[in-house]
Design a protein around this motif. Structure first.
Motif, PDB file in Angstrom:
ATOM      1  N   LYS A   1      -6.704  -1.579  -4.752  1.00 29.93           N
ATOM      2  CA  LYS A   1      -6.364  -0.325  -5.759  1.00 29.93           C
ATOM      3  C   LYS A   1      -5.369  -0.194  -5.566  1.00 29.93           C
ATOM      4  N   GLU A   2      -3.659  -0.878  -4.647  1.00 34.35           N
ATOM      5  CA  GLU A   2      -3.332  -0.182  -4.587  1.00 34.35           C
ATOM      6  C   GLU A   2      -2.093  -1.233  -5.659  1.00 34.35           C
TER       7      GLU A   2
ATOM      8  N   ASN B   1       0.802  -1.596   0.154  1.00 34.54           N
ATOM      9  CA  ASN B   1      -0.057   0.480  -0.242  1.00 34.54           C
ATOM     10  C   ASN B   1       0.985   1.144  -0.359  1.00 34.54           C
TER      11      ASN B   1
ATOM     12  N   ARG C   1      -3.740  -2.361  -8.428  1.00 33.14           N
ATOM     13  CA  ARG C   1      -3.419  -1.180  -9.765  1.00 33.14           C
ATOM     14  C   ARG C   1      -2.695  -0.470  -9.895  1.00 33.14           C
ATOM     15  N   ALA C   2      -2.381   0.138  -8.839  1.00 33.88           N
ATOM     16  CA  ALA C   2      -1.359   1.363  -8.929  1.00 33.88           C
ATOM     17  C   ALA C   2       0.186   1.035  -8.689  1.00 33.88           C
ATOM     18  N   LEU C   3       0.730   0.323  -8.487  1.00 37.23           N
ATOM     19  CA  LEU C   3       1.355  -1.196  -8.482  1.00 37.23           C
ATOM     20  C   LEU C   3       1.899  -1.600 -10.195  1.00 37.23           C
ATOM     21  N   SER C   4       0.503  -2.226 -10.828  1.00 37.22           N
ATOM     22  CA  SER C   4       1.076  -2.617 -11.478  1.00 37.22           C
ATOM     23  C   SER C   4       0.790  -1.733 -12.657  1.00 37.22           C
ATOM     24  N   ASP C   5       0.151  -0.472 -12.777  1.00 38.21           N
ATOM     25  CA  ASP C   5       0.078   1.120 -14.157  1.00 38.21           C
ATOM     26  C   ASP C   5       1.544   1.585 -13.907  1.00 38.21           C
ATOM     27  N   ILE C   6       2.596   1.324 -12.370  1.00 35.46           N
ATOM     28  CA  ILE C   6       3.555   1.671 -12.321  1.00 35.46           C
ATOM     29  C   ILE C   6       4.532   0.975 -13.168  1.00 35.46           C
TER      30      ILE C   6
ATOM     31  N   ASP D   1       7.320   4.486  -6.648  1.00 38.43           N
ATOM     32  CA  ASP D   1       8.049   5.215  -8.888  1.00 38.43           C
ATOM     33  C   ASP D   1       9.494   5.924  -8.217  1.00 38.43           C
TER      34      ASP D   1
ATOM     35  N   SER E   1       2.173   2.980  -3.221  1.00 29.72           N
ATOM     36  CA  SER E   1       1.540   3.017  -4.382  1.00 29.72           C
ATOM     37  C   SER E   1       2.345   4.830  -4.672  1.00 29.72           C
ATOM     38  N   ASP E   2       2.267   5.225  -3.598  1.00 31.51           N
ATOM     39  CA  ASP E   2       2.306   7.063  -4.008  1.00 31.51           C
ATOM     40  C   ASP E   2       3.569   7.330  -3.499  1.00 31.51           C
TER      41      ASP E   2
END
Length: 573
Positions: free
Chosen positions: A339-340, A307, A342-347, A313, A309-310
């Protein structure tokens, strides 16, 4: 043909010298050449040899025993021996007895490699003499001639020859003093029996007597017991060992073996069939192959994420420019929210790093997450980074350069800088202090280094990685185990290697608040599992980096057996 640096034979003690003679002669058959100077791929030190000036090559340490506390007290020589063990990538010992001592104190490969004997040099004479031989090249608390002197008094009709005595004349005992090597060979060949009452770590002299067709009698202890019991006692007739201190049984053994012609034949068979040098040197070559195959200089960076993801990166981007060919990156997601995830996956997709993700199905905590990643690491070094922190520019280069030049070090670290939650207010932190790693402070609950150090992968794996039970200060407790069990930790650079982010809602800050309830210390007593944490040296493993740790022979009075399964291994020390 690879090269291994060995001690100068002219400076090697008798037993070690004989091992090195065989090494020089036979090692080339297995792809290695032994050299005493010049370029080399590995270093092979023995006993209390000095460490090499060039520490960029892996070290094999041949331990031929210690100055046992029961005989010598707290000998300073043991400090040198233990130092060599800490510098080594692997250790050899001449018997399981010595290996068991080493394995209790060093969490690194300990190989039992029996000594061999030159079958062609030590062979039966046309006719054996009529004396019982006690043959040691020195006299001390272990090599004590008292048993042969006492036996000679008990058996006045039996001739004895001994290299040393107790100063009293006996008509049936000739004392030669220390004799030259060539004369020693003749002395052994001419014996009727060989008396082995020294607690040998294995006993090259015993093997040489057997090769000459000379049966052996002595005490049933030390390494010679393993010779007697090899192949489940197939050659027991060649030797007769009796309980330590039972002189009547020892005298009976001498009488029963003195004229036993068949025992002489079995003695020679034992030496030929079990103690030629070829297979021993092949084993040494295999060990050298192993320690040199793991020195590739590559590193795997493991980023642990839950958790975050902020911030992750920025952690990833601090690592990528520093990786070289052959390096690796693993991002462990410890069951973040959807949610986290998905954000990590995008990064990761943005950076074409989706194949570097190691997702965990359930939340296991930081220790187990790190250990899970460790099982996927196949490089020489591993470097852990929390997802909300960053590597300083040039950190991998600084740490790798130092570690490649000092392969006796298992974990190397540098300086630390801090930033605030927004990434501002960069400040050089006073801790870790610019001084050598202090083991006594570490076990006294004063952590000496940050979690983000470069660690030799095989060293971390040898201690089982991190412990799930360490709910906080996982790294601090791990540093105790690593350094206690024979691995060196050093500050290797003053450059900043870790940029640590202060966050009010971080894992460490939340746990610090909860710790008031769980423990009297703000970060838990991460030293509690280590009985020697108050500095009592008699309880310390012999691999600990402090002088004065006693080395005891392993003849335990009591053994405690704790049944374990695969599920328990991360709970054990």
């Amino acid at each position: 043909m690879k090269k291994v640096l060995i001690p100068n034979l002219n400076k090697s003690p008798d037993g070690i010298g004989r091992v090195m003679e065989a090494v020089q002669s036979l090692l080339p058959k297995h792809g290695w050449t032994a050299v005493t100077d010049g370029d080399h791929d590995a270093v092979w030190i023995h006993g209390a040899d000095n460490l090499p000036q060039d520490t960029s090559k892996p070290i094999l340490w041949g331990c031929h025993g210690f100055m046992w506390f029961e005989y010598f007290g707290n000998s300073r020589i043991n400090n040198i021996l233990r130092r060599n063990g800490r510098a080594a990538h692997a250790i050899t010992a001449p018997s399981r007895w010595v290996s068991s001592v080493l394995a209790r104190g060093f969490a690194k490969p300990v190989h039992t490699v029996y000594h061999g004997v030159d079958i062609d040099k030590f062979k039966p004479p046309k006719k054996h003499g009529a004396y019982v031989l006690w043959n040691k090249g020195r006299i001390d608390s272990v090599s004590n001639p008292t048993p042969v002197c006492r036996l000679a008094d008990m058996m006045p009709d039996v001739p004895f020859v001994s290299t040393f005595g107790d100063g009293h004349h006996r008509p049936n005992m000739r004392v030669t003093g220390r004799v030259p090597y060539a004369e020693m060979v003749q002395l052994v060949q001419g014996a009727r029996l060989y008396l082995c009452t020294t607690r040998e770590t294995f006993g090259i002299g015993t093997l040489e007597a057997l090769a000459c067709g000379v049966p052996v009698v002595g005490w049933d202890y030390g390494g010679q017991s393993e010779i007697w019991r090899i192949r489940n006692g197939k050659y027991r007739e060649a030797m007769q060992l009796v309980p330590y201190g039972d002189y009547n049984a020892l005298a009976d053994a001498v009488l029963s073996m003195y004229n036993n012609i068949h025992a002489r034949q079995v003695a020679r068979e034992l030496a030929i069939n079990e103690f030629g040098w070829d297979d021993k040197i092949a084993t040494y070559a295999h060990i050298l192959d192993q320690i040199t195959s793991t020195t590739d200089g590559r590193v795997t960076v493991v980023i642990t994420h839950h958790n975050l993801s902020d911030y992750v990166d920025k952690a990833i981007d601090s690592v990528l420019p520093q990786l070289e060919d052959g390096d690796d990156l693993i991002i462990v997601d410890d069951a973040s929210t959807e949610k986290e995830k998905r954000a990590l996956s995008d990064i990761l997709n943005e950076r074409d790093l989706s194949d570097k993700l190691l997702p965990l199905p359930v939340n296991v905590g930081l220790s187990t997450a790190r250990n899970t990643a460790l099982s996927h690491v196949h490089t020489e070094y591993v470097l852990y980074l929390d997802a909300d922190d960053m590597l300083a520019a040039g950190a991998i280069r600084a740490l790798r350069t130092a570690m490649n030049s000092n392969r006796h070090i298992a974990a190397g670290y540098g300086s630390l800088a801090t930033i605030n939650n927004d990434g501002d207010n960069w400040r050089l932190n006073e801790w870790p202090f610019k001084r050598p790693f202090n083991y006594m402070a570490q076990i006294s609950h004063q952590n000496q280094l940050p979690y983000c150090a470069m660690i030799r992968t095989n060293a971390l794996k040898s201690i089982g990685g991190y412990r799930r039970r360490d709910w906080r200060a996982e790294d601090a407790a791990m540093w105790i185990r690593l350094s206690s069990f024979g691995w060196n930790i050093e500050r290797v650079t003053n450059e900043v290697t870790l940029v640590y982010r202060w966050r009010p809602d971080s894992k460490s800050q939340k746990e610090r608040k909860n710790a008031v309830i769980r423990s009297s210390r703000p970060d838990g007593d991460w030293t509690a599992w280590y009985s020697w944490r108050y500095g009592k040296r008699s309880l310390m493993p012999i691999g600990a980096p402090v002088d004065g740790v006693p080395v005891y022979m392993v003849d335990p009075v009591l053994s405690v057996v704790i049944p374990c399964s695969e599920k328990h291994k991360d709970l054990c020390i």
